[in-house]
Design an enzyme around this catalytic site. Structure first.
Site, mmCIF file in Angstrom:
data_model
loop_
_atom_site.group_PDB
_atom_site.id
_atom_site.type_symbol
_atom_site.label_atom_id
_atom_site.label_comp_id
_atom_site.label_asym_id
_atom_site.label_seq_id
_atom_site.Cartn_x
_atom_site.Cartn_y
_atom_site.Cartn_z
ATOM 1 N N GLY A 177 0.813 -1.209 0.000
ATOM 2 C CA GLY A 177 0.000 0.000 0.000
ATOM 3 C C GLY A 177 0.850 1.264 0.000
ATOM 4 O O GLY A 177 2.059 1.216 -0.170
ATOM 5 N N LEU A 178 0.156 2.383 0.213
ATOM 6 C CA LEU A 178 0.834 3.687 0.114
ATOM 7 C C LEU A 178 1.521 3.997 1.447
ATOM 8 O O LEU A 178 1.186 4.950 2.114
ATOM 9 C CB LEU A 178 -0.219 4.753 -0.224
ATOM 10 C CG LEU A 178 0.244 5.995 -0.961
ATOM 11 C CD1 LEU A 178 1.077 5.633 -2.176
ATOM 12 C CD2 LEU A 178 -0.947 6.823 -1.399
ATOM 13 N N HIS A 179 2.481 3.154 1.835
ATOM 14 C CA HIS A 179 3.156 3.376 3.113
ATOM 15 C C HIS A 179 4.320 4.336 2.906
ATOM 16 O O HIS A 179 4.404 4.993 1.879
ATOM 17 C CB HIS A 179 3.590 2.041 3.728
ATOM 18 C CG HIS A 179 4.589 1.326 2.883
ATOM 19 N ND1 HIS A 179 5.937 1.490 3.041
ATOM 20 C CD2 HIS A 179 4.424 0.491 1.839
ATOM 21 C CE1 HIS A 179 6.554 0.761 2.125
ATOM 22 N NE2 HIS A 179 5.658 0.147 1.392
ATOM 23 N N THR A 180 5.213 4.386 3.859
ATOM 24 C CA THR A 180 6.194 5.474 3.874
ATOM 25 C C THR A 180 6.974 5.676 2.583
ATOM 26 O O THR A 180 7.022 6.782 2.061
ATOM 27 C CB THR A 180 7.197 5.246 5.017
ATOM 28 O OG1 THR A 180 6.471 4.725 6.106
ATOM 29 C CG2 THR A 180 7.855 6.542 5.405
#
Lengths: 88, 591
Positions: A13-16
């Site tokens: 997903g759109l993590h760091t």
């Protein structure tokens, strides 16, 4: 103004790290760039904002871009999403 | 609980005086989460957290510019500090730089900064404004269902503390002696870079977060670390003698002489082993012509992760969870299982771990299982048992899910032979997910579900099954015994048990082809994966991953590195097309 649907493709997903890549790319453009999830809009040039989206894999977002370089911006940002931020 | 024990702790100076005294009462063991592997013995260096109390005092309009300037100066200094850390790690991996760069992006986030300034303009001090704005974000992250985002809340917390200290010009330039073990409430990635410079040999923190950037940095630098140790900075004082075990997550305060000796022995063994394995650990697992083959380890318990990490595996390809049942001689409850799986997940993080659901049958004597079956291998075992005992299966699935919050777990189903077994399992898994979601328990909503391919039925239907699951793992031992109709425990027919039988190899090839076609990963976790004669064939047919006992991993890597993929591919085709077993054996030996 352009609106474009994008899908988060990478598994984590759109993590760091993808968030950082997105913010860095967005910052290159003069246009105002927003990401909208279920009506909740954040500025794509803000890392805190992008992290707040907590966009997981498969999540659909709307890119809303307004400005002189909106054409290039929408193209490059969509490509970044399509490539799964290089970590599929 | 720890409070009572505190009185038992003595500094090493006292212990040294008691050297002749054999009573070993001073030793205290604290348990945390193993976050970076390795062991070390050294003196504690305790970094006391600064107690910063920020009163919400309103300031006058005249003071607003001055407060904004204090905020900006603090930010400027902190950005400078991170930048200098970033310069220091330039030569290291990109991962490390990326972590520090993210911290920079957060500090430089002008929208975030504007919100802080807005608060100052409303009449708050720089510190109050920072606390208010950061806390609002932290609260948001903490309440998220996303495990990774929850971890990020710790990171924001650390950044906030550091920023407050910097604004107050309390820059903490600790005089840390070499070979210290740091004890702190929490640390930032920048701190870890400095610790490396200062030759710190271990890190202990109270804050948790196995997926935190500080933990990741400690791992890349090879500094043993244990996190989530409750009240560590109160229980441990400066100069205490400590042994940190980053594999098991244990800290021994004032270890006894016996313990120190056994530690030294273990440590030197570990170093010998590393030296012996040498450069191979660091080298990539790829063929001469650059085809990557992922190498994973098969394990039976959390303790086995240590050996797997030591040999540099890229993941755990198989956890035989039934070992937990066998060791307890009963079915463990959800909580017991959760702890066991979580420990494995944490110890292996960030590498992926494949948890196989209980593969249990009537050859094991357990309550709830039939005691005698004519033929246990063909009987009530694996998925058949699990689907019959949905209570046991659901307990296990919930425990798997709860341990998956950091997104490094995968679930694997044993003994699959029909599609409806997969479908029934999926329905149950969805039900378990919903139960957890309803209770707001964090887990990986996209946890991959895979199956063992160990029956000829599954091998033949692999193309159909590939649409229903996320990955395959081939269990060659059972696949051989079922394909050849040979009971491998029956001494009268063991000679007929031949994993290299053309029929078995053909089935394996079919599974790999189906997986490639449907674009799902396929690995081998059976004995064939580690067999010297099979490596070339398996690489040649296009296997993605081999999972072997940790002790076999490096030899396997050596063989892979000597292989040429193009040649192996050609040879594999000849093997599949060979007419006789004899011809096949000849070909296999050549590879």
């Amino acid at each position: 103004m352009i609106e474009q649907n994008v899908i988060v493709r990478n598994r984590a997903g759109l993590h760091t790290r993808p968030a950082a890549a997105l913010v860095k790319l967005a910052a290159k453009f003069k246009s105002e760039i927003y990401l909208i999830r279920d009506g909740f809009a954040i500025n794509a040039k803000s890392i805190i904002g992008v992290m707040t989206l907590a966009a997981e894999q498969g999540c659909e977002l709307v890119l809303k871009i307004d400005g002189n370089d909106e054409e290039t911006a929408v193209k490059e940002l969509t490509e970044l999403f399509e490539s799964g931020f290089g970590e599929i | 609980m720890f409070g009572e024990k505190t009185s038992k702790i003595f500094p090493m100076t006292l212990l040294a005086d008691k050297k002749t005294d054999k009573t070993e009462s001073n030793e205290i063991v604290l348990k945390g989460i193993p976050s970076s592997p390795g062991m070390a013995n050294g003196r504690a260096f305790v970094i006391m957290p600064e107690l910063i109390i920020i009163p919400n005092i309103l300031i006058s309009v005249d003071n607003v510019p001055a407060e904004i300037s204090r905020l900006e100066t603090g930010l400027f200094m902190m950005i400078g500090e991170i930048q200098s850390a970033l310069d220091k790690v330039k030569g290291d991996s990109q991962n490390i730089s990326a972590i520090l760069e993210t911290n920079l992006l957060i500090l430089n986030d002008e929208f975030f900064l504007d919100s802080i300034k807005e608060r100052i303009k409303k009449g708050y001090t720089a510190e109050s404004a920072v606390v208010q704005e950061y806390d609002e974000q932290i609260k948001f992250f903490k309440n998220s269902k996303d495990g990774i985002l929850q971890e990020r809340s710790f990171e924001l917390e650390h950044l906030k503390d550091k920023l407050l200290a910097t604004i107050r010009k309390k820059i903490t330039n600790h005089e840390i002696p070499e070979n210290s073990i740091i004890v702190a409430q929490s640390i930032t990635p920048t701190d870890v870079v400095h610790f490396k410079e200062l030759k710190v040999i271990g890190i202990i923190t109270e804050a948790g977060g196995i997926a935190s950037h500080s933990s990741m940095l400690a791992r890349s630098f090879g500094i043993p670390a244990v996190i989530g140790v409750r009240d560590a900075h109160n229980l441990i004082q400066n100069n205490f003698d400590l042994i940190i075990d980053g594999y098991a997550g244990l800290i021994t305060i004032s270890p006894s002489d016996d313990f120190i000796n056994s530690f030294k022995e273990k440590k030197s063994k570990e170093e010998d082993r590393k030296r012996e394995l040498g450069e191979l650990i660091k080298l990539n697992s790829e063929t001469e012509d650059g085809i990557q083959i992922k190498l994973s380890a098969n394990i039976d318990s959390p303790d086995d992760v240590k050996e797997a990490v030591l040999v540099g595996c890229e993941g755990i390809g198989l956890v035989r969870t039934e070992n937990l049942v066998m060791s307890l001689k009963r079915f463990p409850d959800e909580e017991e299982q959760y702890k066991w799986y979580k420990e494995i997940a944490d110890r292996a993080y960030p590498n992926p771990v494949v948890l196989r659901a209980f593969d249990i049958g009537s050859d094991k004597y357990l309550e709830g299982l039939p005691h005698i079956e004519q033929n246990p291998a063909l009987g009530f075992r694996g998925i058949r048992f699990l689907l019959h005992r949905e209570d046991i299966f659901a307990n296990q699935l919930r425990a798997f899910l709860r341990a998956s919050a950091n997104k490094n777990l995968k679930i694997m189903l044993p003994m699959i032979s029909s599609l409806n077994e997969i479908e029934h399992s999926k329905i149950l898994l969805e039900k378990c997910k919903k139960e957890l979601s309803d209770k707001n328990v964090p887990y990986d909503m996209k946890i991959p579900l895979g199956i063992m391919i160990e029956t000829p039925s599954a091998a033949l239907l692999a193309d159909k099954f590939a649409d229903a699951v996320d990955f395959f793992s081939i269990g060659t031992n059972d696949l051989t015994q079922y394909t050849l109709a040979v009971d491998r425990t029956n001494e009268f027919v063991t000679e007929l048990y031949d994993t290299f039988h053309p029929s078995v190899l053909k089935l394996i090839k079919n599974v790999v082809d189906s997986a490639k076609w449907k674009k799902i990963p396929v690995s081998i976790c059976g004995e064939l994966a580690g067999h010297a004669a099979a490596t070339g064939f398996l690489v040649g047919i296009g296997i993605d991953e081999l999972s072997v006992p940790p002790g076999m991993l490096l030899e396997l890597k050596k063989r892979i590195r000597e292989l040429n993929y193009k040649r192996a591919k050609k040879k594999a085709r000849e093997i599949i097309n060979s007419n006789s077993s004899a011809e096949l054996m000849k070909l296999l030996e050549i590879i």
